[in-house]
Design a protein around this motif. Structure first.
Motif: not given
Ligand code: PLP
Length: 256
Positions: A140-142, A148-150, A156-166, A178-180
């Motif tokens: 796992l990476i956390t 995650a942006e770097t 990443i500004k919202n939940e769907s962009e979190m999902a895309a980054a993951a 795991l994106i916090k």
């Protein structure tokens, strides 16, 4: 000789040393003990800091890291490895070599890029090696949002962009991400963490807790996840329990 007493699982933390104990190895060790594990540890960098500021660092050499880890691995059965600050390419490569040579379990890896006071904790060359060589070996990476942006080069500004980054990090070779979401600008009512484990996505929702004077929450979270895994829990259950552990610590901390 490896010891056979499995009653208290042994977790190896490979991390930076923060003498104030706010983050890094001491925060990891405190968390691991609180979660019923025995910590063993190797220092990647001796840092000079207090709760306000990071003043400097003396990074360890690859040889120093090897000389710290091999005697521990020869004595203890390591249940889980947790990895934090890896400032240089040399240290990233040495960790990758040691994981391969010793057969230690796939680690929980927290990308420590920068202190909250703005001090760089990972060189650019180290980040490239981290992404290409270490990330694919991790259970796992956390990353938090800025990390995650770097790592992905996306905003990443919202939940769907979190999902895309993951998803992007999965495509780049991560097994589980795991994106916090504690740093999400939009949300100030709940803290959302997103787990993508081999493309199964789980959202963890918790109350967003107003900023307190507490550093090292990333170290605590990844160590508590490592402790859950060391006790034989699933990754999802380990993340859920770790999030509750950190929320309790944040609530107990003084306001900033
Ligand atoms: N120092 C060390 C050794 C760390 O491992 C970390 C984060 O993991 C930091 C400093 C940064 O912690 P904070 O962002 O809480 O200042």
């Amino acid at each position: 000789m490896p010891t056979d007493d499995n009653s208290v699982p042994v977790v190896l933390t490979i991390a930076g040393f923060d003498p104030s104990g706010g983050a890094g190895l001491l925060a990891d060790a405190r968390t691991l003990v609180a979660c019923g594990c025995r910590p063993v540890a190797a220092i990647t960098s001796l840092t000079f800091q207090n709760s306000e500021k990071l003043f400097g660092t003396i990074h360890q050499s690859a040889a120093s890291l090897r000389d710290q880890i091999l005697p521990i691995v020869n004595e203890f059965k390591i249940a889980v490895v947790k990895i934090g600050m890896l400032p240089t390419r040399e240290l990233v490569s040495e960790v990758v070599r040691l994981l391969g040579e010793t057969g230690m379990p796939a680690p929980v890896v927290d990308p420590v890029l920068c202190s909250s006071s703005g001090y760089e904790l990972m060189e650019l060359e180290a980040r490239e090696a981290w992404l290409s060589d270490l990330m694919p070996l991790a259970r796992l990476i956390t990353p938090n949002i800025p990390e995650a942006e770097t790592l992905t080069g996306t905003g990443i500004k919202n939940e769907s962009e979190m999902a895309a980054a993951a998803h992007l990090l999965r495509e780049q070779g991560a097994r589980a991400v795991l994106i916090k979401g504690g740093h999400l600008p939009e949300l100030r009512s709940e803290a959302i963490d997103l787990l993508n484990d081999e493309d199964t996505v789980t959202i963890f929702r918790g109350d967003w807790i107003r900023a307190r004077r507490l550093r090292g929450t990333g170290c605590m979270l990844s160590s508590a996840i490592a402790a859950g895994l060391a006790h034989g829990e699933s990754l999802g259950d380990s993340v859920g329990a770790a999030k509750r552990f950190v929320a309790t610590a944040i609530r107990a901390a003084p306001f900033s």
